[in-house]
Design an enzyme around this catalytic site. Structure first.
Site, PDB file in Angstrom:
ATOM      1  N   ILE A 191      14.103  16.841  -3.627  1.00  0.00           N
ATOM      2  CA  ILE A 191      13.796  15.887  -4.698  1.00  0.00           C
ATOM      3  C   ILE A 191      12.895  16.598  -5.720  1.00  0.00           C
ATOM      4  O   ILE A 191      11.977  17.341  -5.320  1.00  0.00           O
ATOM      5  CB  ILE A 191      13.056  14.647  -4.117  1.00  0.00           C
ATOM      6  CG1 ILE A 191      13.780  14.071  -2.865  1.00  0.00           C
ATOM      7  CG2 ILE A 191      12.849  13.576  -5.183  1.00  0.00           C
ATOM      8  CD1 ILE A 191      15.163  13.534  -3.080  1.00  0.00           C
ATOM      9  N   ASP A 245      -4.559   7.736  -2.886  1.00  0.00           N
ATOM     10  CA  ASP A 245      -4.285   9.176  -2.942  1.00  0.00           C
ATOM     11  C   ASP A 245      -5.585   9.939  -2.748  1.00  0.00           C
ATOM     12  O   ASP A 245      -6.675   9.431  -3.022  1.00  0.00           O
ATOM     13  CB  ASP A 245      -3.651   9.541  -4.289  1.00  0.00           C
ATOM     14  CG  ASP A 245      -2.828  10.829  -4.214  1.00  0.00           C
ATOM     15  OD1 ASP A 245      -1.592  10.738  -4.199  1.00  0.00           O
ATOM     16  OD2 ASP A 245      -3.431  11.926  -4.146  1.00  0.00           O
ATOM     17  N   GLY A 292      -0.211   8.969  -5.972  1.00  0.00           N
ATOM     18  CA  GLY A 292      -0.615   9.625  -7.226  1.00  0.00           C
ATOM     19  C   GLY A 292       0.417  10.574  -7.796  1.00  0.00           C
ATOM     20  O   GLY A 292       0.218  11.106  -8.895  1.00  0.00           O
ATOM     21  N   LEU A 294       0.864  -1.191   0.000  1.00  0.00           N
ATOM     22  CA  LEU A 294       0.000   0.000   0.000  1.00  0.00           C
ATOM     23  C   LEU A 294       0.892   1.230   0.000  1.00  0.00           C
ATOM     24  O   LEU A 294       1.811   1.334   0.823  1.00  0.00           O
ATOM     25  CB  LEU A 294      -0.884  -0.004   1.257  1.00  0.00           C
ATOM     26  CG  LEU A 294      -1.574   1.320   1.620  1.00  0.00           C
ATOM     27  CD1 LEU A 294      -2.577   1.743   0.539  1.00  0.00           C
ATOM     28  CD2 LEU A 294      -2.292   1.181   2.978  1.00  0.00           C
ATOM     29  N   VAL A 338      -5.773  10.642   4.157  1.00  0.00           N
ATOM     30  CA  VAL A 338      -5.062  10.023   5.287  1.00  0.00           C
ATOM     31  C   VAL A 338      -5.321  10.732   6.612  1.00  0.00           C
ATOM     32  O   VAL A 338      -5.094  10.156   7.676  1.00  0.00           O
ATOM     33  CB  VAL A 338      -3.531   9.926   5.042  1.00  0.00           C
ATOM     34  CG1 VAL A 338      -3.212   9.006   3.881  1.00  0.00           C
ATOM     35  CG2 VAL A 338      -2.899  11.299   4.862  1.00  0.00           C
ATOM     36  N   TYR A 355       5.729  22.147   8.717  1.00  0.00           N
ATOM     37  CA  TYR A 355       6.208  20.965   7.986  1.00  0.00           C
ATOM     38  C   TYR A 355       7.356  20.279   8.744  1.00  0.00           C
ATOM     39  O   TYR A 355       7.354  19.052   8.925  1.00  0.00           O
ATOM     40  CB  TYR A 355       6.663  21.414   6.593  1.00  0.00           C
ATOM     41  CG  TYR A 355       7.126  20.318   5.687  1.00  0.00           C
ATOM     42  CD1 TYR A 355       6.210  19.506   5.018  1.00  0.00           C
ATOM     43  CD2 TYR A 355       8.491  20.080   5.479  1.00  0.00           C
ATOM     44  CE1 TYR A 355       6.648  18.501   4.167  1.00  0.00           C
ATOM     45  CE2 TYR A 355       8.928  19.083   4.631  1.00  0.00           C
ATOM     46  CZ  TYR A 355       7.997  18.295   3.976  1.00  0.00           C
ATOM     47  OH  TYR A 355       8.429  17.297   3.145  1.00  0.00           O
ATOM     48  N   ALA A 356       8.323  21.088   9.197  1.00  0.00           N
ATOM     49  CA  ALA A 356       9.469  20.505   9.914  1.00  0.00           C
ATOM     50  C   ALA A 356       9.005  19.805  11.197  1.00  0.00           C
ATOM     51  O   ALA A 356       9.491  18.714  11.528  1.00  0.00           O
ATOM     52  CB  ALA A 356      10.492  21.588  10.234  1.00  0.00           C
TER      53      ALA A 356
HETATM   54  P1  NAD Z   1       3.748  15.472  -4.225  1.00  0.00           P
HETATM   55  O1  NAD Z   1       3.004  16.721  -3.930  1.00  0.00           O
HETATM   56  O2  NAD Z   1       4.263  15.235  -5.600  1.00  0.00           O
HETATM   57  O3  NAD Z   1       2.897  14.188  -3.791  1.00  0.00           O
HETATM   58  C1  NAD Z   1       2.158  14.148  -2.613  1.00  0.00           C
HETATM   59  C2  NAD Z   1       0.917  13.316  -2.842  1.00  0.00           C
HETATM   60  O4  NAD Z   1       0.210  13.232  -1.603  1.00  0.00           O
HETATM   61  C3  NAD Z   1      -0.052  13.945  -3.873  1.00  0.00           C
HETATM   62  O5  NAD Z   1      -0.405  12.983  -4.843  1.00  0.00           O
HETATM   63  C4  NAD Z   1      -1.249  14.355  -3.036  1.00  0.00           C
HETATM   64  O6  NAD Z   1      -2.496  14.275  -3.725  1.00  0.00           O
HETATM   65  C5  NAD Z   1      -1.168  13.343  -1.891  1.00  0.00           C
HETATM   66  N1  NAD Z   1      -1.899  13.817  -0.719  1.00  0.00           N
HETATM   67  C6  NAD Z   1      -1.899  15.061  -0.180  1.00  0.00           C
HETATM   68  N2  NAD Z   1      -2.732  15.117   0.874  1.00  0.00           N
HETATM   69  C7  NAD Z   1      -3.265  13.878   1.019  1.00  0.00           C
HETATM   70  C8  NAD Z   1      -4.193  13.309   1.919  1.00  0.00           C
HETATM   71  N3  NAD Z   1      -4.771  14.036   2.899  1.00  0.00           N
HETATM   72  N4  NAD Z   1      -4.516  11.997   1.789  1.00  0.00           N
HETATM   73  C9  NAD Z   1      -3.954  11.253   0.792  1.00  0.00           C
HETATM   74  N5  NAD Z   1      -3.083  11.752  -0.103  1.00  0.00           N
HETATM   75  C10 NAD Z   1      -2.738  13.048   0.010  1.00  0.00           C
HETATM   76  O7  NAD Z   1       4.961  15.483  -3.176  1.00  0.00           O
HETATM   77  P2  NAD Z   1       6.285  14.591  -3.064  1.00  0.00           P
HETATM   78  O8  NAD Z   1       7.411  15.523  -3.189  1.00  0.00           O
HETATM   79  O9  NAD Z   1       6.201  13.380  -3.905  1.00  0.00           O
HETATM   80  O10 NAD Z   1       6.183  14.193  -1.524  1.00  0.00           O
HETATM   81  C11 NAD Z   1       5.957  12.853  -1.087  1.00  0.00           C
HETATM   82  C12 NAD Z   1       6.409  12.771   0.356  1.00  0.00           C
HETATM   83  O11 NAD Z   1       7.817  13.036   0.406  1.00  0.00           O
HETATM   84  C13 NAD Z   1       5.748  13.782   1.274  1.00  0.00           C
HETATM   85  O12 NAD Z   1       5.506  13.197   2.527  1.00  0.00           O
HETATM   86  C14 NAD Z   1       6.795  14.864   1.391  1.00  0.00           C
HETATM   87  O13 NAD Z   1       6.655  15.597   2.584  1.00  0.00           O
HETATM   88  C15 NAD Z   1       8.064  14.044   1.372  1.00  0.00           C
HETATM   89  N6  NAD Z   1       9.263  14.786   1.009  1.00  0.00           N
HETATM   90  C16 NAD Z   1       9.405  15.350  -0.203  1.00  0.00           C
HETATM   91  C17 NAD Z   1      10.579  16.040  -0.489  1.00  0.00           C
HETATM   92  C18 NAD Z   1      10.834  16.680  -1.820  1.00  0.00           C
HETATM   93  O14 NAD Z   1      11.857  17.355  -1.956  1.00  0.00           O
HETATM   94  N7  NAD Z   1       9.968  16.505  -2.814  1.00  0.00           N
HETATM   95  C19 NAD Z   1      11.581  16.146   0.477  1.00  0.00           C
HETATM   96  C20 NAD Z   1      11.384  15.547   1.708  1.00  0.00           C
HETATM   97  C21 NAD Z   1      10.224  14.858   1.968  1.00  0.00           C
END
Ligand code: NAD
Length: 256
Positions: free
Chosen positions: A196, A40, A18, A13, A69, A163-164
């Site tokens: 990322i 998602d 998405g 899971l 979530v 966020y932090a």
């Molecule tokens: P993203 O925005 O591309 O993807 C996040 C996904 O979470 C989206 O598809 C969104 O629809 C979904 N989402 C948001 N709220 C939701 C909810 N209430 N229930 C279910 N789904 C929900 O972001 P990403 O960069 O792929 O981030 C993925 C994870 O990695 C996150 O937890 C983010 O905090 C973490 N992260 C990302 C980075 C980065 O640099 N991109 C760095 C550190 C941590």
């Protein structure tokens, strides 16, 4: 080089499946032979990920599902629907759903603090609890729960008090879950990405991105598949003696 096939017959899971990192995790798990539940908030995004998944192994059966979530009811419905379809709970779960709502501490609105904590921290708690309960009650021999934290949960970041805090929280959640669930064969670990390239970081101004990138020893932003590689390792038996750990995927950002 072909991906290894470490996840054959595993039901997995992935929340936040998405987009971005979650989507890359879904693709990596599918390529290693797992059946993947792409969950998602956005149904369209989950369906788009579903359409991109490979299905080379016999018995591989993926599905897309909508979940919020931050809602206990929504998370419980998701886990129930998975058990109805597959007659088992997922033995691998990745908490990748996450949001940002950035502002300086002095200006941050209470509802923006609450929303980020609700999705990132409470969401990881609700999903971890629901999956772990289902695994324990069916007597599953093993499980692996992976939570996507962030390096900023360790070092802080300007404009990201909410966020932090949420990302520091998920590490503590994961370590506590690791201690409580080890007796049930469930391992719990975090990955801590740095910067990322995903839709989340597309919102960050170019000026900030180039400043951050200049601080990364490897000299570039990471790609979602580089985080997914670590999730696949933590999902698989290759990490069978690892629990309560946090693995940084940062290109060396903030070493030491
Ligand atoms: P993203 O925005 O591309 O993807 C996040 C996904 O979470 C989206 O598809 C969104 O629809 C979904 N989402 C948001 N709220 C939701 C909810 N209430 N229930 C279910 N789904 C929900 O972001 P990403 O960069 O792929 O981030 C993925 C994870 O990695 C996150 O937890 C983010 O905090 C973490 N992260 C990302 C980075 C980065 O640099 N991109 C760095 C550190 C941590």
């Amino acid at each position: 080089m072909a991906a290894p096939s470490r996840l054959i017959s595993r039901l997995t899971l992935v929340t936040g499946g998405g987009s971005g990192i979650g989507r890359a995790v879904c693709q990596r798990f599918a390529s290693e032979g797992a059946s993947v539940v792409v969950a998602d908030l956005s149904e369209a995004s989950a369906i788009e990920t579903l359409g991109s998944l490979s299905c080379d192994q016999r018995g591989q059966d993926h599905m897309a599902s909508v979940v919020d979530v931050s809602s206990k009811e929504s998370v419980e419905n998701l886990v129930t629907s998975i058990q109805c379809r597959y007659f088992q709970p997922p033995s691998v779960c990745v908490n990748a759903a996450g949001i940002t709502q950035d502002d300086f501490l002095l200006r941050m609105q209470e509802e923006h603090f609450d929303r980020v904590v609700q999705v990132n921290l409470k969401g990881s708690f609700l999903v971890t609890q629901a999956v772990a309960r289902a695994l324990v009650s069916c007597g599953a021999p093993k499980g692996s729960i992976i939570t996507v934290g962030s390096i900023v949960g360790k070092v802080g970041n300007i404009g990201q008090a909410n966020y932090a805090s949420s990302k520091a929280g998920v590490e503590a959640l994961s370590r506590t879950a690791a201690k409580e669930l080890s007796r049930s064969g469930i391992r719990c670990n975090c990955v801590l990405p740095g910067f990322i390239s995903t839709p989340m970081t597309e919102k960050v101004p170019e000026k900030v991105i180039s400043k951050m990138t200049s601080l990364v020893p490897l000299g570039r932003m990471g790609e979602p598949h580089e985080v997914a590689d670590v999730c696949a390792f933590l999902a698989s038996d290759d990490s069978s003696y690892i629990t309560g750990a946090s693995i940084e995927v940062t290109g060396g950002l903030f070493i030491g």
